[in-house]
Design a protein around this motif. Sequence first.
Motif, PDB file in Angstrom:
ATOM      1  N   ASP A 122       2.554  12.131  -4.799  1.00  0.00           N
ATOM      2  CA  ASP A 122       3.177  12.799  -5.961  1.00  0.00           C
ATOM      3  C   ASP A 122       2.152  13.357  -6.932  1.00  0.00           C
ATOM      4  N   GLY A 123       0.861  13.247  -6.597  1.00  0.00           N
ATOM      5  CA  GLY A 123      -0.194  13.821  -7.427  1.00  0.00           C
ATOM      6  C   GLY A 123      -0.702  12.918  -8.527  1.00  0.00           C
ATOM      7  N   CYS A 124      -0.476  11.622  -8.411  1.00  0.00           N
ATOM      8  CA  CYS A 124      -0.908  10.669  -9.432  1.00  0.00           C
ATOM      9  C   CYS A 124      -2.406  10.393  -9.272  1.00  0.00           C
ATOM     10  N   GLY A 125      -3.178  10.519 -10.356  1.00  0.00           N
ATOM     11  CA  GLY A 125      -4.596  10.180 -10.316  1.00  0.00           C
ATOM     12  C   GLY A 125      -4.800   8.689 -10.183  1.00  0.00           C
ATOM     13  N   GLU A 126      -6.031   8.294  -9.861  1.00  0.00           N
ATOM     14  CA  GLU A 126      -6.295   6.887  -9.573  1.00  0.00           C
ATOM     15  C   GLU A 126      -6.092   5.993 -10.795  1.00  0.00           C
TER      16      GLU A 126
ATOM     17  N   ASP B 263       0.822  -1.208   0.000  1.00  0.00           N
ATOM     18  CA  ASP B 263       0.000   0.000   0.000  1.00  0.00           C
ATOM     19  C   ASP B 263       0.857   1.260   0.000  1.00  0.00           C
ATOM     20  N   GLU B 264       2.048   1.177   0.603  1.00  0.00           N
ATOM     21  CA  GLU B 264       2.935   2.347   0.655  1.00  0.00           C
ATOM     22  C   GLU B 264       3.332   2.820  -0.736  1.00  0.00           C
ATOM     23  N   LEU B 265       3.447   1.864  -1.681  1.00  0.00           N
ATOM     24  CA  LEU B 265       3.799   2.225  -3.055  1.00  0.00           C
ATOM     25  C   LEU B 265       2.702   3.073  -3.684  1.00  0.00           C
ATOM     26  N   LEU B 266       1.459   2.700  -3.438  1.00  0.00           N
ATOM     27  CA  LEU B 266       0.337   3.460  -3.975  1.00  0.00           C
ATOM     28  C   LEU B 266       0.213   4.807  -3.269  1.00  0.00           C
TER      29      LEU B 266
ATOM     30  N   TRP C 115      -2.453   2.281 -13.751  1.00  0.00           N
ATOM     31  CA  TRP C 115      -1.748   1.937 -14.990  1.00  0.00           C
ATOM     32  C   TRP C 115      -0.229   1.990 -14.823  1.00  0.00           C
ATOM     33  N   ARG C 116       0.275   2.984 -14.103  1.00  0.00           N
ATOM     34  CA  ARG C 116       1.714   3.218 -14.020  1.00  0.00           C
ATOM     35  C   ARG C 116       2.374   2.522 -12.832  1.00  0.00           C
ATOM     36  N   VAL C 117       1.628   2.354 -11.734  1.00  0.00           N
ATOM     37  CA  VAL C 117       2.236   1.845 -10.510  1.00  0.00           C
ATOM     38  C   VAL C 117       1.800   0.423 -10.197  1.00  0.00           C
ATOM     39  N   ALA C 118       0.486   0.176 -10.243  1.00  0.00           N
ATOM     40  CA  ALA C 118      -0.028  -1.135  -9.817  1.00  0.00           C
ATOM     41  C   ALA C 118       0.146  -2.207 -10.887  1.00  0.00           C
TER      42      ALA C 118
END
Length: 290
Positions: A189-193, A180-183, A198-201
């Motif tokens: 950093d302002g990343c939308g859901e 969860d810390e990664l998300l 798409w970019r992280v999960a």
Amino acid sequence: MTTSVTHPRTARGASPASRRRGRSILLTSGLAFGLAVVAVPFYWLAVAGTRSNAEIFDSPPPLLPGGHLADNLATLQHEAQLGRVLLNSLLIAVLYTVCAGAVCTLAGYGFAKYRFKGRDALFGLIMLGLVIPAQVTLVPLFKMTAELHWLNTYQAVIMPNLALPFGIFLMRQSMAALPDELLDSGRIDGCGELRLFWRVALPPMKPALAALAIFLFLYQWNDFIWPLLVLRDSASFTLPVALASLQGLDDTDYGALLAGAALAAVPMAVVFLALQRHFVSGLLAGAVKE
């Protein structure tokens, strides 16, 4: 006084190296036997696809390829429109894999990483689909498909099973292993859901996605009952339905039928071999938690 020295090999039997060699030989023999059990039916299927009806029922059965492959393929093309039904099956299986993969991945991500009221109850309800026989849902699904005027269309085959319970379960378990810390760092950093998904999960989920893709492709490629119910025109048949149509009450061309079955196994083998290195790790993703 004489002192006798007993060698460790004679005192304890075989040496460790000999025992390891014996276990290796036993394991290799077992694997070779298992390979033969699995491979021999496929080999005979390929051989029978090159033989005529009379040759297939010879005793003993033929073990080498024959010269009737071209005749069997011509029969398949004439009787079952082989090229068309192969294209139908590939198109439906690929579209289903992409669409169902997207639905199952998004659903698994939502169940694993979001907290909302009734989440566990809803997930349990979806999991009931794993124990309810598919035949129970055939009648209501057929009525819904008919009311939507989807009969004899690709969407009639693809749409009803997009939210596959096993696929959602697999991706939910895989996504649960994502920290969860990664998300949270992405949100800071302002990343939308959607971009976060798409970019992280998604990138760490490649093994699980490969396993899901194999399962979904094979599930749709082998599906028979539902396409048989909703596809009416022979030009829109999938390969399993077209092959079943070759079986007559009085006469069946087994050479052509087995040649078609051998062809039907090729795409499945190609997909599995292309993604096999991710398959086991994808199925085990989320099985161990730190």
